[in-house]
Write a protein that holds these residues in place. Structure first.
Motif, PDB file in Angstrom:
ATOM      1  N   LEU A   6       0.758  -1.256   0.159  1.00 12.37           N
ATOM      2  CA  LEU A   6       0.013   0.113  -0.089  1.00 12.37           C
ATOM      3  C   LEU A   6       1.001   1.100   0.031  1.00 12.37           C
ATOM      4  N   GLY A   7       2.055   1.039   0.509  1.00 15.54           N
ATOM      5  CA  GLY A   7       2.995   2.187   0.576  1.00 15.54           C
ATOM      6  C   GLY A   7       3.626   2.539  -0.720  1.00 15.54           C
ATOM      7  N   GLU A   8       3.961   1.566  -1.179  1.00 16.27           N
ATOM      8  CA  GLU A   8       4.414   1.876  -2.701  1.00 16.27           C
ATOM      9  C   GLU A   8       3.401   2.331  -3.531  1.00 16.27           C
ATOM     10  N   LYS A   9       2.234   1.960  -3.499  1.00 11.43           N
ATOM     11  CA  LYS A   9       1.121   2.445  -4.321  1.00 11.43           C
ATOM     12  C   LYS A   9       0.959   3.890  -4.111  1.00 11.43           C
ATOM     13  N   ASN A  10       0.823   4.144  -2.695  1.00  9.98           N
ATOM     14  CA  ASN A  10       1.017   5.653  -2.412  1.00  9.98           C
ATOM     15  C   ASN A  10       1.785   6.251  -2.885  1.00  9.98           C
ATOM     16  N   PHE A  11       3.040   5.973  -3.020  1.00 12.39           N
ATOM     17  CA  PHE A  11       4.309   6.721  -3.386  1.00 12.39           C
ATOM     18  C   PHE A  11       4.268   6.984  -4.765  1.00 12.39           C
ATOM     19  N   ILE A  12       3.840   5.946  -5.527  1.00 10.79           N
ATOM     20  CA  ILE A  12       3.880   6.039  -7.038  1.00 10.79           C
ATOM     21  C   ILE A  12       2.584   7.052  -7.168  1.00 10.79           C
ATOM     22  N   GLN A  13       1.515   6.907  -6.799  1.00 15.90           N
ATOM     23  CA  GLN A  13       0.517   7.825  -7.063  1.00 15.90           C
ATOM     24  C   GLN A  13       0.650   9.393  -6.629  1.00 15.90           C
ATOM     25  N   LEU A  20       6.333  14.644  -9.975  1.00 12.90           N
ATOM     26  CA  LEU A  20       7.599  14.081  -9.905  1.00 12.90           C
ATOM     27  C   LEU A  20       7.345  12.311  -9.536  1.00 12.90           C
ATOM     28  N   ARG A  21       7.708  11.705 -10.620  1.00 14.51           N
ATOM     29  CA  ARG A  21       7.689  10.351 -10.490  1.00 14.51           C
ATOM     30  C   ARG A  21       8.875   9.710  -9.811  1.00 14.51           C
ATOM     31  N   SER A  22       8.517   8.261  -9.479  1.00 12.26           N
ATOM     32  CA  SER A  22       9.590   7.527  -8.513  1.00 12.26           C
ATOM     33  C   SER A  22      10.823   7.437  -9.170  1.00 12.26           C
ATOM     34  N   ASP A  23      11.002   7.568 -10.446  1.00  8.65           N
ATOM     35  CA  ASP A  23      12.602   7.455 -11.270  1.00  8.65           C
ATOM     36  C   ASP A  23      12.848   9.028 -11.349  1.00  8.65           C
ATOM     37  N   GLY A  24      12.462  10.044 -10.927  1.00 11.10           N
ATOM     38  CA  GLY A  24      12.572  11.432 -11.105  1.00 11.10           C
ATOM     39  C   GLY A  24      12.298  12.158 -12.323  1.00 11.10           C
ATOM     40  N   ARG A  25      11.540  11.401 -13.136  1.00  8.61           N
ATOM     41  CA  ARG A  25      10.904  12.019 -14.440  1.00  8.61           C
ATOM     42  C   ARG A  25       9.746  13.114 -14.174  1.00  8.61           C
ATOM     43  N   LYS A  26       9.452  13.792 -15.153  1.00 15.32           N
ATOM     44  CA  LYS A  26       8.205  14.474 -14.984  1.00 15.32           C
ATOM     45  C   LYS A  26       6.918  13.516 -15.711  1.00 15.32           C
ATOM     46  N   VAL A 209      -3.272   7.674 -14.310  1.00  8.99           N
ATOM     47  CA  VAL A 209      -3.196   7.200 -12.756  1.00  8.99           C
ATOM     48  C   VAL A 209      -3.630   8.295 -11.994  1.00  8.99           C
ATOM     49  N   GLY A 210      -4.757   8.030 -11.312  1.00  9.43           N
ATOM     50  CA  GLY A 210      -5.508   8.920 -10.536  1.00  9.43           C
ATOM     51  C   GLY A 210      -6.266   9.947 -11.501  1.00  9.43           C
ATOM     52  N   ARG A 211      -5.937  11.339 -11.146  1.00 10.19           N
ATOM     53  CA  ARG A 211      -6.509  12.184 -12.083  1.00 10.19           C
ATOM     54  C   ARG A 211      -5.463  12.728 -13.180  1.00 10.19           C
ATOM     55  N   HIS A 212      -4.404  12.144 -13.271  1.00  8.72           N
ATOM     56  CA  HIS A 212      -3.260  12.685 -14.275  1.00  8.72           C
ATOM     57  C   HIS A 212      -2.980  11.721 -15.242  1.00  8.72           C
ATOM     58  N   TYR A 213      -2.368  12.015 -16.266  1.00  8.48           N
ATOM     59  CA  TYR A 213      -1.865  10.796 -17.241  1.00  8.48           C
ATOM     60  C   TYR A 213      -0.415  11.102 -17.509  1.00  8.48           C
ATOM     61  N   ILE A 214       0.261  10.080 -18.004  1.00  9.20           N
ATOM     62  CA  ILE A 214       1.907  10.273 -17.936  1.00  9.20           C
ATOM     63  C   ILE A 214       2.178   9.523 -19.339  1.00  9.20           C
ATOM     64  N   VAL A 215       3.189   9.844 -19.727  1.00  8.02           N
ATOM     65  CA  VAL A 215       3.856   8.954 -20.923  1.00  8.02           C
ATOM     66  C   VAL A 215       5.041   7.968 -20.610  1.00  8.02           C
ATOM     67  N   ASP A 216       5.268   6.820 -21.234  1.00  3.69           N
ATOM     68  CA  ASP A 216       6.332   5.936 -20.867  1.00  3.69           C
ATOM     69  C   ASP A 216       6.076   5.411 -19.416  1.00  3.69           C
ATOM     70  N   ALA A 217       4.964   5.045 -19.275  1.00  8.00           N
ATOM     71  CA  ALA A 217       4.930   4.333 -17.822  1.00  8.00           C
ATOM     72  C   ALA A 217       5.713   3.096 -17.690  1.00  8.00           C
ATOM     73  N   GLU A 220       5.182  -0.723 -12.962  1.00 12.88           N
ATOM     74  CA  GLU A 220       4.773  -0.414 -11.587  1.00 12.88           C
ATOM     75  C   GLU A 220       3.983   0.556 -11.734  1.00 12.88           C
ATOM     76  N   GLU A 221       3.932   1.651 -12.715  1.00 15.24           N
ATOM     77  CA  GLU A 221       3.149   2.466 -12.804  1.00 15.24           C
ATOM     78  C   GLU A 221       1.655   1.969 -13.551  1.00 15.24           C
ATOM     79  N   GLU A 222       2.316   1.250 -14.588  1.00  9.54           N
ATOM     80  CA  GLU A 222       1.081   0.497 -15.195  1.00  9.54           C
ATOM     81  C   GLU A 222      -0.116  -0.197 -14.396  1.00  9.54           C
ATOM     82  N   SER A 223       0.666  -0.817 -13.338  1.00  5.73           N
ATOM     83  CA  SER A 223      -0.320  -1.687 -12.316  1.00  5.73           C
ATOM     84  C   SER A 223      -1.448  -0.507 -11.553  1.00  5.73           C
ATOM     85  N   GLN A 224      -0.989   0.724 -11.693  1.00  5.20           N
ATOM     86  CA  GLN A 224      -1.691   1.628 -10.941  1.00  5.20           C
ATOM     87  C   GLN A 224      -2.692   2.438 -11.708  1.00  5.20           C
ATOM     88  N   MET A 225      -2.853   1.988 -13.149  1.00  4.93           N
ATOM     89  CA  MET A 225      -3.584   2.839 -14.086  1.00  4.93           C
ATOM     90  C   MET A 225      -4.950   2.440 -13.989  1.00  4.93           C
TER      91      MET A 225
END
Length: 287
Positions: A6-13, A20-26, A209-217, A220-225
């Protein structure tokens, strides 16, 4: 895919919400992209593309055949995807077969347009040798070597790079074939026509993911989409295809906004890909 706490999911979202994504990208930044061309010598063209830890190979084989009676003025293109069982745990058993089929269908939609050919990113009329009698068929085979998310964009980039690396033998047609006779042809072993990839689109997948969308997921990010929309855009900014996956519905206004964002992002990806392809082909020519 290893289950996330649950902590990892909250961190990603939470990171995506704060741009600011978990690998530092926008949210709208791609991972580093690298391209190698000519990786399969026996193919007419081939390329290997890496986007972060996602690694795919595409090869193109050209064969002479007869055009369809429904489209006598067009050649043929077939796209097949194979997911290596070692690329990800979910590819073992039937999972890989189902994903291979889904990716093949999505690539056909994004690169070849509808059944009528409308919106096609690959010009099938350029593959005709003799209208109604002979055409080139391009067989595009893709292999997923390693998967860490965003497979469709990586496969689309690999196909574009492989097509730019493709040389189709020059064909001289002998005069005199009449009726239904197949014309006699002389296939050159020395002269090759470079495939024109100027209108071949890139694929941009926007993952919500949540209210926002991202490129090149990433995986781990895709698991939360909730859903993802893949849009293929060519150099002129024209939409060549669109496909959606994920169970959640999308408001039409959000889809229109996604298309606008995809057009903007596609320019950066196209420029990056073009420079990587040019550099890869320069290395290939030198070796």
């Amino acid at each position: 895919m290893v289950g996330l706490s649950l902590g990892e999911k909250n961190f990603i979202q939470g990171g995506i919400a704060q741009d600011l994504r978990s690998d530092g990208r926008k949210r709208l930044t791609y991972r580093p992209v690298s391209v190698e061309t000519g990786v399969i010598p026996q193919a007419n063209g081939s390329a290997r593309v890496r986007m972060g830890a996602t690694d795919v190979i595409s090869s193109v084989k050209a064969e002479l055949g007869k055009p369809s009676s429904l489209q006598p003025d067009k050649g043929k293109v077939s796209i097949y995807v194979d997911c290596s069982p070692t690329a990800a745990p979910m590819f073992e058993g039937r999972g890989g077969d189902e994903l291979s089929t889904d990716l093949s269908v999505a690539l056909q939609c994004c690169l070849l347009g509808g059944k009528s050919g409308a919106g096609a990113g690959i010009d099938l009329s350029s593959l005709i040798v003799v209208e109604g009698k002979m055409c080139w068929g391009l067989y595009i085979d893709c292999l997923v070597v390693s998967s860490d998310g965003n497979l469709l964009d990586a496969l689309g980039a690999a196909i574009k790079a492989a097509l730019s690396n493709t040389g189709i033998p020059r064909v001289l047609v002998a005069a005199g074939a009449s009726g239904d006779e197949q014309p006699e042809v002389d296939i050159s072993d020395e002269e090759f026509l470079q495939f024109d990839t100027s209108d071949v689109p890139v694929i941009v997948t926007l993952t919500k993911v949540g209210r926002h969308y991202i490129v090149d997921a990433t995986s781990e990010e895709e698991s939360q989409m909730s859903s993802a929309v893949s849009i293929s855009v060519n150099r002129k900014g024209h939409i060549c295809g669109l496909t959606k996956r994920g169970g959640a519905g999308l408001d039409p206004s959000i889809v229109l906004d996604m298309i606008s964002v995809a057009k903007h992002v596609s320019e950066q990806l196209m420029n990056k890909l073009d420079s990587e392809i040019a550099a890869a082909e320069a290395v290939e020519d030198d070796s």
